[in-house]
Design a protein around this motif. Structure first.
Motif, short mmCIF file in Angstrom:
data_model
loop_
_atom_site.label_atom_id
_atom_site.label_comp_id
_atom_site.label_asym_id
_atom_site.label_seq_id
_atom_site.Cartn_x
_atom_site.Cartn_y
_atom_site.Cartn_z
N LYS A 1 2.59 15.62 -5.43
CA LYS A 1 2.18 15.20 -3.87
C LYS A 1 3.21 13.92 -3.42
O LYS A 1 4.26 14.16 -3.39
CB LYS A 1 1.21 14.12 -4.61
N SER B 1 2.99 10.89 -1.24
CA SER B 1 3.18 9.64 -0.95
C SER B 1 4.40 8.60 -0.19
O SER B 1 5.40 8.51 -0.45
CB SER B 1 2.39 8.96 -2.41
N HIS B 2 3.80 7.62 0.24
CA HIS B 2 4.91 6.94 1.04
C HIS B 2 4.51 5.08 1.63
O HIS B 2 3.40 5.19 2.06
CB HIS B 2 4.94 7.42 2.57
N HIS C 1 7.95 6.27 -2.68
CA HIS C 1 7.56 7.62 -2.40
C HIS C 1 7.79 9.08 -3.17
O HIS C 1 9.07 8.90 -4.35
CB HIS C 1 8.75 7.93 -0.88
N ASP D 1 3.42 1.70 2.47
CA ASP D 1 4.16 1.19 3.77
C ASP D 1 5.38 0.49 3.61
O ASP D 1 5.11 0.46 5.27
CB ASP D 1 2.55 0.33 4.32
N SER E 1 10.72 8.93 6.08
CA SER E 1 9.65 8.92 6.83
C SER E 1 9.60 10.77 7.13
O SER E 1 7.98 11.82 7.25
CB SER E 1 8.92 7.76 7.66
N GLU F 1 0.84 -1.39 -0.06
CA GLU F 1 0.34 -0.21 -0.10
C GLU F 1 0.75 1.32 -0.01
O GLU F 1 1.94 1.08 0.91
CB GLU F 1 -0.80 -0.24 1.17
N SER F 2 0.11 2.15 -0.82
CA SER F 2 1.32 3.42 -0.39
C SER F 2 -0.02 4.52 -0.64
O SER F 2 -1.12 4.63 -0.46
CB SER F 2 1.80 4.41 -2.01
N ARG F 3 0.96 5.65 0.84
CA ARG F 3 -0.86 6.32 1.11
C ARG F 3 -0.34 7.38 0.81
O ARG F 3 1.17 8.06 1.06
CB ARG F 3 -0.56 6.90 2.56
N GLY F 4 -1.03 8.47 0.70
CA GLY F 4 -0.57 10.29 1.16
C GLY F 4 -1.62 10.62 0.58
O GLY F 4 -2.56 10.91 0.51
N TRP F 5 -1.56 12.26 -0.02
CA TRP F 5 -2.61 13.16 -0.69
C TRP F 5 -1.49 13.18 -1.84
O TRP F 5 -0.35 14.02 -1.81
CB TRP F 5 -3.11 14.27 -0.15
#
Ligand SMILES: Cc1cc2nc3c(=O)[nH]c(=O)nc-3n(C[C@H](O)[C@H](O)[C@H](O)COP(=O)(O)OP(=O)(O)OC[C@H]3O[C@@H](n4cnc5c(N)ncnc54)[C@H](O)[C@@H]3O)c2cc1C
Length: 481
Positions: free
Chosen positions: A362, A364-365, A382, A367, A434, A225-229
């Protein structure tokens, strides 16, 4: 395309595997080429059979060293001394840099559009870079030096103009209800992923590395998974000419509420800009005539935001309205010449034709950066706001970390695709990345507000930060890893 991975799994698994490799790297950007060059430069890992697959053409990168285009290309990055040292010492590729197209600079002045006296100056003395804060270098120059080093060593395969169409796991084929289908023909017992290419080849690999950018097909295959905005901002880049060569070798960055605008020095009178801006403003910046663009950059480095907003408003209605030229000149004429010379960058005199472009920004990182037989590096792992110029540098430290983990694995006679070997890569790089992602994200948020109490706090922060060398030192060190 990769939504269809599962659906295509059976077909791909039944394809003939043409080659087995130790490492397949997907992506011939700075991160992917760096990894291949580093693996082949290390005496512990150079025996590994490696293939790099790149969807685009590398032809212009191959010719850059001998025959670069006359003007600077518009993708330019600020390389930290640590990244340069890595390319020098560990990869041995820095000797191939096109020296005429890099610029060492010694300090950067950051200032606030809302608080005139809020300034921070970052100096080379604060890093271990021997008088150098960073080096401005075109992406293509970096890729070119890495490719030259790879060519020098030989013994690896680079497939450009070749897309990874699909990646499948041989042990997890979908149930095939078609009883007439060909039986699976992968090497029996191997749990190695199979990479299916647009040239018809299928390669089975002990370790698959995703250096394949933000939309990373390898990351999607691995299920990481990669999370961010999205920031809802674009980075507008352009190559510009200054009125004359800036011998101070200084970079400038002004924090506007629409996002920071940076002017960074290149050789002679050349410079590059990165202007983080709203979709609306970035649209204007790409549409206005070169003459208006030049005036806009000068205005945005100097004038109050009230003035800027008025000018943007005029250009929003008509991006060719040249009345703004007089408006800007009149407003600029109110600032004392001595103040302009002392506190602001040299005026921009020209923008290079067709050098304006914009990129969505954007954060993004992923997991984690590893899964069984998979590792992610660079933008695949990232993406970061460009305000601190760290994206490519983070990719270099990923490469250093991954190579170190693989070297240890090889030394101990372990399987380099196993998570046991790969885990130390994550533990050595993820936390620092991070932290950096968090710092840049917060800086973006703090500076992109015109909410007065925050502006006030920010101004006080900038002024006191300049005095608090210890804090400043910490910030510089964290950014110049
Ligand atoms: C405006 C802006 C300014 C920046 N300034 C700086 C700076 O000053 N300093 C800094 O360090 N960083 C900076 N960055 C960030 C930096 O440009 C990136 O972090 C860096 O280029 C990422 O390199 P990469 O190799 O990881 O990915 P990429 O360069 O995105 O390379 C990925 C490669 O994978 C290939 N690929 C993708 N899918 C496939 C497929 N299916 N098959 C085959 N190939 C595939 C693509 O063709 C591509 O070549 C900036 C970014 C922006 C947008």
């Amino acid at each position: 395309m990769f939504g269809a991975v599962r659906r295509l799994a059976t077909a791909a698994a039944s394809a003939q595997v043409s080659r087995l490799q130790d490492v397949v790297i997907v992506g011939g950007g700075p991160a992917g080429l760096s990894l291949l060059a580093a693996l082949k430069s290390s005496h512990k890992t150079r025996h590994l059979k490696c293939t790099l697959v790149e969807g685009g053409s590398l032809d212009n990168i191959r010719t850059f060293g001998e025959d670069p285009p006359e003007n600077y290309t518009n993708r330019v990055v600020s390389l930290t001394p640590q990244s340069v040292e890595f390319m020098q010492e560990r990869i041995g590729s820095w000797q191939y840099i096109n020296q005429d197209r890099i610029k060492f600079y010694s300090s950067i002045v950051a200032y606030d559009s809302q608080e005139k006296d809020a300034r921070i100056q970052f100096d080379a003395s604060m890093t271990d870079g021997n008088g150098v804060l960073a080096v401005m270098c075109e992406n293509i120059n970096i890729q070119s030096l890495l490719l030259s080093r790879i060519d020098e060593i030989g013994d690896s395969t680079i497939l450009d103009n070749t897309k990874v169409l699909d990646i499948v796991h041989p042990n997890k084929p979908e149930i095939n209800h078609d009883l007439t289908a060909e039986p699976q023909t992968t090497s029996p017992g191997l749990d190695w992923p199979i990479v299916q290419l647009s040239n018809g080849e299928s390669i089975q690999t002990r370790l698959l590395v995703g250096a394949d950018g933000y939309n990373s097909p390898v990351r999607k295959f691995s299920g990481i998974e990669s999370r961010g905005w999205q920031y809802g901002r674009f980075g507008v880049v352009a190559t510009i000419k200054l009125q004359y060569e800036d011998y101070r070798s200084i970079g400038w960055q002004r924090f506007l509420t629409t996002g920071p605008l940076a002017i960074l020095p290149l050789t002679e009178d050349n410079a590059t800009i990165v202007w983080s801006s709203t979709p609306e403003l970035s649209d204007i910046l790409l549409k206005v005539t070169p003459e208006i663009f030049v005036h806009l950059v000068n205005a945005a480095m100097t004038l109050d935001e009230v003035d800027l907003n008025y000018i943007y408003g005029v250009l929003k209605k008509d991006p060719t309205d040249t009345s703004v030229l007089e408006e800007i000149e009149w407003r600029m004429s109110k600032i004392k010449l001595s103040e302009l010379e002392e506190k602001y960058p040299l005026p921009v005199s020209e923008v290079i034709d067709k050098s304006r472009a914009r990129f969505p920004l954007k954060m993004s990182h992923a997991d984690t950066y590893v899964a069984p037989r998979v590792a992610l590096i660079g933008d695949a792992a990232h993406t970061i706001h460009p305000l601190a110029g760290q994206g490519l540098n983070m990719g270099q430290s990923d490469v250093a970390g991954l190579v170190e983990a693989l070297e240890k694995g090889v030394e101990r006679g372990m399987d380099i695709g196993s998570t046991l070997v790969l885990e130390s890569y994550v533990s050595n790089t993820w936390p620092a990345n991070s932290m950096l992602l968090g710092v840049c994200d917060k800086l973006h948020k703090i500076f992109s507000t015109d909410f007065y109490p925050l502006v006030l706090l920010r101004g006080i922060g900038m002024k006191s930060l300049n005095m608090l060398d210890v804090v400043k030192d910490l910030m510089v060190k964290s950014m110049a890893r």
